[in-house]
Design a protein around this motif. Structure first.
Motif, PDB file in Angstrom:
ATOM      1  N   PRO A  23       0.818  -1.225   0.000  1.00  0.00           N
ATOM      2  CA  PRO A  23       0.000   0.000   0.000  1.00  0.00           C
ATOM      3  C   PRO A  23       0.847   1.269   0.000  1.00  0.00           C
ATOM      4  O   PRO A  23       0.559   2.206  -0.744  1.00  0.00           O
ATOM      5  CB  PRO A  23      -0.817  -0.130   1.296  1.00  0.00           C
ATOM      6  CG  PRO A  23      -0.764  -1.581   1.649  1.00  0.00           C
ATOM      7  CD  PRO A  23       0.561  -2.076   1.173  1.00  0.00           C
ATOM      8  N   GLN A  24       1.884   1.311   0.847  1.00  0.00           N
ATOM      9  CA  GLN A  24       2.720   2.510   0.897  1.00  0.00           C
ATOM     10  C   GLN A  24       3.512   2.681  -0.392  1.00  0.00           C
ATOM     11  O   GLN A  24       3.725   3.799  -0.861  1.00  0.00           O
ATOM     12  CB  GLN A  24       3.664   2.437   2.100  1.00  0.00           C
ATOM     13  CG  GLN A  24       4.527   3.662   2.305  1.00  0.00           C
ATOM     14  CD  GLN A  24       3.722   4.898   2.705  1.00  0.00           C
ATOM     15  OE1 GLN A  24       2.518   4.810   2.911  1.00  0.00           O
ATOM     16  NE2 GLN A  24       4.379   6.038   2.793  1.00  0.00           N
ATOM     17  N   LEU A  25       3.947   1.571  -0.962  1.00  0.00           N
ATOM     18  CA  LEU A  25       4.690   1.628  -2.220  1.00  0.00           C
ATOM     19  C   LEU A  25       3.831   2.254  -3.308  1.00  0.00           C
ATOM     20  O   LEU A  25       4.310   3.060  -4.109  1.00  0.00           O
ATOM     21  CB  LEU A  25       5.123   0.218  -2.620  1.00  0.00           C
ATOM     22  CG  LEU A  25       6.014   0.081  -3.845  1.00  0.00           C
ATOM     23  CD1 LEU A  25       7.325   0.832  -3.634  1.00  0.00           C
ATOM     24  CD2 LEU A  25       6.284  -1.386  -4.135  1.00  0.00           C
TER      25      LEU A  25
ATOM     26  N   ALA B 171      12.558  -2.726 -12.902  1.00  0.00           N
ATOM     27  CA  ALA B 171      13.785  -2.453 -12.129  1.00  0.00           C
ATOM     28  C   ALA B 171      13.992  -3.552 -11.105  1.00  0.00           C
ATOM     29  O   ALA B 171      13.152  -3.765 -10.228  1.00  0.00           O
ATOM     30  CB  ALA B 171      13.680  -1.099 -11.430  1.00  0.00           C
ATOM     31  N   GLY B 172      15.113  -4.270 -11.207  1.00  0.00           N
ATOM     32  CA  GLY B 172      15.433  -5.307 -10.238  1.00  0.00           C
ATOM     33  C   GLY B 172      15.808  -4.720  -8.889  1.00  0.00           C
ATOM     34  O   GLY B 172      16.342  -3.607  -8.801  1.00  0.00           O
ATOM     35  N   LEU B 173      15.494  -5.447  -7.808  1.00  0.00           N
ATOM     36  CA  LEU B 173      15.835  -4.999  -6.460  1.00  0.00           C
ATOM     37  C   LEU B 173      17.283  -5.376  -6.165  1.00  0.00           C
ATOM     38  O   LEU B 173      17.633  -6.561  -6.206  1.00  0.00           O
ATOM     39  CB  LEU B 173      14.916  -5.654  -5.419  1.00  0.00           C
ATOM     40  CG  LEU B 173      13.413  -5.481  -5.620  1.00  0.00           C
ATOM     41  CD1 LEU B 173      12.661  -6.103  -4.454  1.00  0.00           C
ATOM     42  CD2 LEU B 173      13.040  -4.013  -5.770  1.00  0.00           C
ATOM     43  N   PRO B 174      18.145  -4.399  -5.857  1.00  0.00           N
ATOM     44  CA  PRO B 174      19.529  -4.738  -5.515  1.00  0.00           C
ATOM     45  C   PRO B 174      19.577  -5.646  -4.299  1.00  0.00           C
ATOM     46  O   PRO B 174      18.765  -5.529  -3.378  1.00  0.00           O
ATOM     47  CB  PRO B 174      20.155  -3.369  -5.203  1.00  0.00           C
ATOM     48  CG  PRO B 174      19.307  -2.383  -5.936  1.00  0.00           C
ATOM     49  CD  PRO B 174      17.915  -2.950  -5.880  1.00  0.00           C
ATOM     50  N   HIS B 175      20.514  -6.575  -4.292  1.00  0.00           N
ATOM     51  CA  HIS B 175      20.610  -7.526  -3.184  1.00  0.00           C
ATOM     52  C   HIS B 175      22.052  -7.959  -3.018  1.00  0.00           C
ATOM     53  O   HIS B 175      22.843  -7.947  -3.954  1.00  0.00           O
ATOM     54  CB  HIS B 175      19.733  -8.756  -3.458  1.00  0.00           C
ATOM     55  CG  HIS B 175      20.088  -9.476  -4.722  1.00  0.00           C
ATOM     56  ND1 HIS B 175      20.982 -10.516  -4.753  1.00  0.00           N
ATOM     57  CD2 HIS B 175      19.701  -9.285  -6.008  1.00  0.00           C
ATOM     58  CE1 HIS B 175      21.113 -10.952  -6.003  1.00  0.00           C
ATOM     59  NE2 HIS B 175      20.351 -10.214  -6.790  1.00  0.00           N
TER      60      HIS B 175
ATOM     61  N   VAL C  80      13.009   5.799  -9.980  1.00  0.00           N
ATOM     62  CA  VAL C  80      12.629   4.377  -9.955  1.00  0.00           C
ATOM     63  C   VAL C  80      13.751   3.546  -9.330  1.00  0.00           C
ATOM     64  O   VAL C  80      13.508   2.647  -8.516  1.00  0.00           O
ATOM     65  CB  VAL C  80      12.321   3.871 -11.380  1.00  0.00           C
ATOM     66  CG1 VAL C  80      12.116   2.362 -11.378  1.00  0.00           C
ATOM     67  CG2 VAL C  80      11.075   4.556 -11.939  1.00  0.00           C
ATOM     68  N   ALA C  81      14.995   3.862  -9.726  1.00  0.00           N
ATOM     69  CA  ALA C  81      16.138   3.151  -9.156  1.00  0.00           C
ATOM     70  C   ALA C  81      16.221   3.362  -7.648  1.00  0.00           C
ATOM     71  O   ALA C  81      16.504   2.430  -6.887  1.00  0.00           O
ATOM     72  CB  ALA C  81      17.429   3.612  -9.830  1.00  0.00           C
ATOM     73  N   LEU C  82      15.954   4.580  -7.188  1.00  0.00           N
ATOM     74  CA  LEU C  82      15.954   4.878  -5.753  1.00  0.00           C
ATOM     75  C   LEU C  82      14.888   4.065  -5.032  1.00  0.00           C
ATOM     76  O   LEU C  82      15.113   3.530  -3.943  1.00  0.00           O
ATOM     77  CB  LEU C  82      15.726   6.376  -5.549  1.00  0.00           C
ATOM     78  CG  LEU C  82      15.604   6.871  -4.107  1.00  0.00           C
ATOM     79  CD1 LEU C  82      16.891   6.606  -3.337  1.00  0.00           C
ATOM     80  CD2 LEU C  82      15.255   8.364  -4.083  1.00  0.00           C
ATOM     81  N   LEU C  83      13.709   3.974  -5.642  1.00  0.00           N
ATOM     82  CA  LEU C  83      12.620   3.201  -5.054  1.00  0.00           C
ATOM     83  C   LEU C  83      12.996   1.722  -4.975  1.00  0.00           C
ATOM     84  O   LEU C  83      12.722   1.052  -3.967  1.00  0.00           O
ATOM     85  CB  LEU C  83      11.356   3.390  -5.900  1.00  0.00           C
ATOM     86  CG  LEU C  83      10.012   3.067  -5.265  1.00  0.00           C
ATOM     87  CD1 LEU C  83       9.799   3.860  -3.991  1.00  0.00           C
ATOM     88  CD2 LEU C  83       8.892   3.343  -6.258  1.00  0.00           C
TER      89      LEU C  83
ATOM     90  N   ASP D  71      16.035   0.521  -4.766  1.00  0.00           N
ATOM     91  CA  ASP D  71      17.044   0.405  -3.710  1.00  0.00           C
ATOM     92  C   ASP D  71      16.380   0.292  -2.340  1.00  0.00           C
ATOM     93  O   ASP D  71      16.762  -0.537  -1.502  1.00  0.00           O
ATOM     94  CB  ASP D  71      17.962   1.634  -3.710  1.00  0.00           C
ATOM     95  CG  ASP D  71      18.957   1.617  -4.858  1.00  0.00           C
ATOM     96  OD1 ASP D  71      19.103   0.561  -5.492  1.00  0.00           O
ATOM     97  OD2 ASP D  71      19.576   2.665  -5.114  1.00  0.00           O
ATOM     98  N   THR D  72      15.379   1.136  -2.103  1.00  0.00           N
ATOM     99  CA  THR D  72      14.714   1.169  -0.801  1.00  0.00           C
ATOM    100  C   THR D  72      13.973  -0.136  -0.531  1.00  0.00           C
ATOM    101  O   THR D  72      14.048  -0.691   0.567  1.00  0.00           O
ATOM    102  CB  THR D  72      13.727   2.355  -0.744  1.00  0.00           C
ATOM    103  OG1 THR D  72      14.432   3.561  -1.043  1.00  0.00           O
ATOM    104  CG2 THR D  72      13.115   2.475   0.631  1.00  0.00           C
ATOM    105  N   CYS D  73      13.267  -0.638  -1.545  1.00  0.00           N
ATOM    106  CA  CYS D  73      12.538  -1.901  -1.368  1.00  0.00           C
ATOM    107  C   CYS D  73      13.503  -3.060  -1.134  1.00  0.00           C
ATOM    108  O   CYS D  73      13.256  -3.928  -0.288  1.00  0.00           O
ATOM    109  CB  CYS D  73      11.661  -2.179  -2.587  1.00  0.00           C
ATOM    110  SG  CYS D  73      10.264  -1.067  -2.750  1.00  0.00           S
ATOM    111  N   GLY D  74      14.603  -3.094  -1.891  1.00  0.00           N
ATOM    112  CA  GLY D  74      15.575  -4.165  -1.700  1.00  0.00           C
ATOM    113  C   GLY D  74      16.167  -4.133  -0.312  1.00  0.00           C
ATOM    114  O   GLY D  74      16.310  -5.175   0.349  1.00  0.00           O
ATOM    115  N   ALA D  75      16.507  -2.927   0.181  1.00  0.00           N
ATOM    116  CA  ALA D  75      17.075  -2.809   1.523  1.00  0.00           C
ATOM    117  C   ALA D  75      16.075  -3.251   2.582  1.00  0.00           C
ATOM    118  O   ALA D  75      16.435  -3.915   3.568  1.00  0.00           O
ATOM    119  CB  ALA D  75      17.505  -1.360   1.773  1.00  0.00           C
ATOM    120  N   THR D  76      14.800  -2.912   2.399  1.00  0.00           N
ATOM    121  CA  THR D  76      13.770  -3.289   3.363  1.00  0.00           C
ATOM    122  C   THR D  76      13.599  -4.803   3.417  1.00  0.00           C
ATOM    123  O   THR D  76      13.520  -5.395   4.498  1.00  0.00           O
ATOM    124  CB  THR D  76      12.432  -2.618   3.001  1.00  0.00           C
ATOM    125  OG1 THR D  76      12.604  -1.207   3.006  1.00  0.00           O
ATOM    126  CG2 THR D  76      11.344  -3.000   3.989  1.00  0.00           C
TER     127      THR D  76
END
Length: 443
Positions: free
Chosen positions: A141-143, A214-218, A245-248, A250-255
């Protein structure tokens, strides 16, 4: 200034301050170096450059061009050397353009409110239950709200690398989604969906004209998943939008990686690598409440290793630990992806077969678990330092919600009573609890 041409391996091994990367990112680079595959080395180098820029170890200099091809230039924080990377031009395939993330604007423009919402994605409230599926559900939802604000009304979807029945998980186009998840250093942008045969079909009727994958960095070996960002207009995303989009991502991958770390610390049994009793207590209450709302059923299986003490006596406690870990992983492989395997204590495991599940399925799965353990052997090093191959069997007691109990303690009593019957010689059986007639063997 003297110039020297080097390859990506030398860049990673000699020039980049990899010690300033987080451990997980260093591990990804080390795996690429070990592989020796040129494509993986290039991907690892571009990813390392991004991360080192983020932590301030490298400073990006104004871009330059070499005959039209973009050049990235970086300078180490404590050095005078300039590292120059020539990126390939954007590649186009079936209307989809591949953009190396390292070539995007270095700073995504975002308001204070946007930053506040991005930080919310990493808030501990999102990770109340740090299991992958629930973390994704907390993010969704927040995303969507962040995506709408940060990217001008776009639709944002989070797609895990592995399908998850707990939430939306199907990629708009599976091949492109898998490619994006496997290559988070690249953004895949389709400026006009109508010019891409595969994406035009996948997005038909959605009222969208452009899309970014955009892939999630891991830092681990396995991809986490990817974001899909849809725009209503053709060519809706410029370079700054792609950087956001890349920033988003990054944030999702970190979470999601943080959720995995929390789960490992709080809810994973360190010996067997399955869930522990604390997690199981939470999960059984949640799943029983869900089953009650949906008027469906679930099953609890208590699995006990037969004659476990003999492994400790004959081969030593380390060998006994190997038996526990082997059985735990065998059980985990034998259940469905959304079922729960937990170590209850000692040599007992709890397996929660979540709803909806029918009696025939419970019988089939519990018997499959028993047979999987029985058909394998475990190689143990004994106290005599010699290798021994031994067989292991388990006895299983089963109770079903709501038939055998409408609250966790009652369901556990029923499954435990059935287990006591299963443990009577010859053991190695599956026994179901039956309220009126008592435990009944179905193994």
């Amino acid at each position: 200034m003297r110039r020297k041409h080097i390859d990506f391996r030398e860049l990673l091994e000699r020039l980049l301050p990899l010690e300033e990367l987080p451990p997980a990112d260093r591990g990804a680079v080390e795996r690429a170096l070990k592989s020796g595959v040129s494509e993986q080395l290039e991907q690892a180098a571009l990813y390392a450059l991004q991360q080192l820029e983020r932590v301030g170890a490298l400073r990006r200099l104004p871009p330059a061009r070499n005959g039209g091809a973009p050049l990235l230039r970086y300078q180490p924080r404590d050095g005078m050397d300039v590292i120059t990377i020539q990126l390939p031009g954007a590649a186009r395939r079936d209307g989809v353009v591949s953009f190396p993330r390292a070539g995007l604007p270095p700073q995504a423009q975002a308001s204070l409110e946007h930053v506040r919402r991005l930080l919310w994605l990493e808030d501990e409230r999102t990770l109340t239950d740090p299991r992958g599926s629930r973390t994704r559900l907390g993010l969704l939802p927040q995303l969507a709200r962040v995506g709408a604000d940060l990217l001008g009304g776009s639709e944002v979807r989070l797609v895990p690398a592995v399908g998850d029945p707990a939430g939306p998980s199907a990629a708009l186009e599976s091949e492109l989604g898998s490619e994006a998840a496997a290559h988070p250093e690249i953004l895949y942008y389709c400026p006009d969906l109508q010019l891409s045969a595969r994406l035009a079909k996948a997005t038909q009727g959605r009222g969208m004209r452009s899309a970014v994958f955009a892939g999630l960095p891991h830092g681990g070996e396995e991809p986490l998943g990817h974001l899909e960002v849809l725009g209503r207009g053709a060519d809706a995303f410029g370079p700054d939008d792609l950087a956001r989009v890349a920033l988003l991502a990054d944030t999702c991958g970190a979470t999601m990686e943080r959720a995995a770390r929390l789960a490992k610390v709080a809810f994973i049994d360190p010996l067997t690598a399955v869930y522990n009793r604390s997690y199981f207590d939470l999960e059984v209450r949640n799943e029983m409440a869900r089953s009650e709302r949906e008027q469906s059923s679930l099953a609890l299986c208590i699995v006990d290793i037969d004659d476990f003490k003999r492994f400790n006596t004959l081969y030593g406690y380390e060998a006994g630990n190997e038996v526990l870990a082997h059985v735990a992983q065998t059980l985990k492989r034998g259940v469905r992806p959304f079922d729960t395997v937990a170590r209850w204590g000692g040599e007992e495991f709890a397996v929660l077969l979540t709803s909806p599940i029918h009696a025939a399925d419970v019988t089939a799965i519990s018997e499959r678990l028993r047979l999987l353990v029985e058909r394998q052997t475990v190689e143990l090093e004994g106290l005599d330092r010699r290798s021994h191959r031994v067989g292991v069997t388990v006895s299983i007691g089963v109770a079903v919600f709501p038939e055998h109990g409408t609250e966790p303690a009652g369901l556990w009593r029923g499954a435990n009573q059935a287990l006591l019957a299963a443990k009577r010689p010859p053991k190695n059986r599956v026994v179901f609890f039956e309220r009126e007639a008592g435990p009944s063997s179905r193994g």
